[in-house]
Scaffold this motif. Structure first.
Motif, PDB file in Angstrom:
ATOM      1  N   ARG A 165       4.894 -13.077   1.307  1.00 38.73           N
ATOM      2  CA  ARG A 165       4.252 -12.238   0.298  1.00 38.73           C
ATOM      3  C   ARG A 165       4.175 -12.924  -1.067  1.00 38.73           C
ATOM      4  O   ARG A 165       3.541 -12.408  -1.991  1.00 38.73           O
TER       5      ARG A 165
ATOM      6  N   THR B 212       9.459 -12.247   4.990  1.00 32.67           N
ATOM      7  CA  THR B 212       9.143 -11.587   3.727  1.00 32.67           C
ATOM      8  C   THR B 212       8.665 -12.569   2.671  1.00 32.67           C
ATOM      9  O   THR B 212       7.999 -12.172   1.708  1.00 32.67           O
TER      10      THR B 212
ATOM     11  N   PRO C 104      11.387  -9.642  -0.566  1.00 30.45           N
ATOM     12  CA  PRO C 104      11.594 -10.993  -0.043  1.00 30.45           C
ATOM     13  C   PRO C 104      13.061 -11.419  -0.125  1.00 30.45           C
ATOM     14  O   PRO C 104      13.731 -11.211  -1.146  1.00 30.45           O
TER      15      PRO C 104
END
Length: 282
Positions: A261, A258, A251
């Motif tokens: 997540r 990202t 991330p």
């Protein structure tokens, strides 16, 4: 710390079977684009149907891209006579003209025009749609959207696509992007280029919109569920890399997707074409 470029090379070495196994229940693979659009339409339909049966409102963030799901969703709603009276639809974004106004619905690239044509107008008079509960970001409401979402108790599901460098809506790479609010943004060259290729304007980057209004990543990440549909949708395999980054990349602000997540309930839906390993390794 591994460089992003090295990470991406490693991710692109994964074969489809490895990706499916590694992603687990965070990935759904459709056979083709048609099946993906049907999955998208059925997901929205089922969510509204379930909420209606429980006498609950449905509060969604919706994209223009993909759009193939909307005619299918329209037919499902008509067939089942599904009420939309208690639905809130927050559309993700809209292009902005040079004077700072959302594109008029007569403009061929207007997201509002596309949504109305493919989905909203055919349903308007018979299924309880409320104009006040259909929100497109623009110069008149962009500063109020965050409060509107908060006032109705938050978003149930954020549906969307994924851009070539991981933008969701027009939340492009930027410092602290995960905390971004609804705002007017300047589009970067990556977005303008890929969108001008995919919009059937002949690659006219000179006259392509350079700015847009967008919902923030804060609202997207604040949804109870996130469902993103990642697909090429063209002869070009432009989305194969971002699919892998979205699923497994560290991330970071350089690829906003990202950050999903860190969310407790996210799923990415793709097709077998987008899952393929690119033919040419770099």
């Amino acid at each position: 710390m591994k460089k992003r470029s090295d990470e991406v090379r490693a991710l692109l070495e994964l074969i489809p079977e490895d990706i499916i196994k590694k992603a687990g229940n965070h990935l759904i693979v459709c056979e083709n684009l048609e099946e993906l659009h049907h999955h998208f339409a059925q997901s929205i339909f089922s969510e509204i149907q379930l909420n209606n049966s429980a006498h609950n409102p449905t509060k969604l963030i919706l994209p223009i891209g993909p759009v193939g799901q909307y005619p299918i969703l329209q037919k499902l709603i008509e067939k089942e006579n599904l009420s939309l009276a208690h639905c809130w639809f927050f559309f993700m974004d809209e292009y902005c003209d040079e004077d700072g106004f959302a594109l008029s619905t007569i403009h061929p690239l207007s997201f509002k025009r596309i949504a109305k044509t493919l989905f909203l107008i055919p349903l308007k008079d018979n299924f309880g749609l409320n104009d006040e509960q259909i929100i497109f970001p623009g110069e008149t409401n962009i500063s109020n959207i965050s409060n509107m979402i908060e006032d109705i108790g938050g978003i149930d599901t954020c549906y969307g696509g994924i851009g070539i460098h991981g933008h969701i809506a027009f939340n492009e790479p930027a410092l602290n992007i995960a905390e971004s609010e609804p705002r007017r943004v300047h589009l970067n060259d990556f977005t303008i280029t890929i969108n001008s290729i995919r919009a059937q304007v002949g690659g006219n980057i000179e006259n392509f919109p350079k700015e847009a209004f967008t919902i923030g990543m804060k609202q997207i990440l604040g949804a109870r569920r996130i469902r993103l549909y990642c697909r090429n949708g063209t002869p070009y395999d432009w989305a194969n890399t971002i699919l892998r980054i979205a699923l497994f990349g560290k991330p970071g602000d350089d690829y906003p997707v990202t950050y999903i997540r860190n969310h407790p309930d996210y799923v990415i839906i793709t097709d077998s074409d987008t899952l393929k390993t690119p033919e040419v390794p770099l």
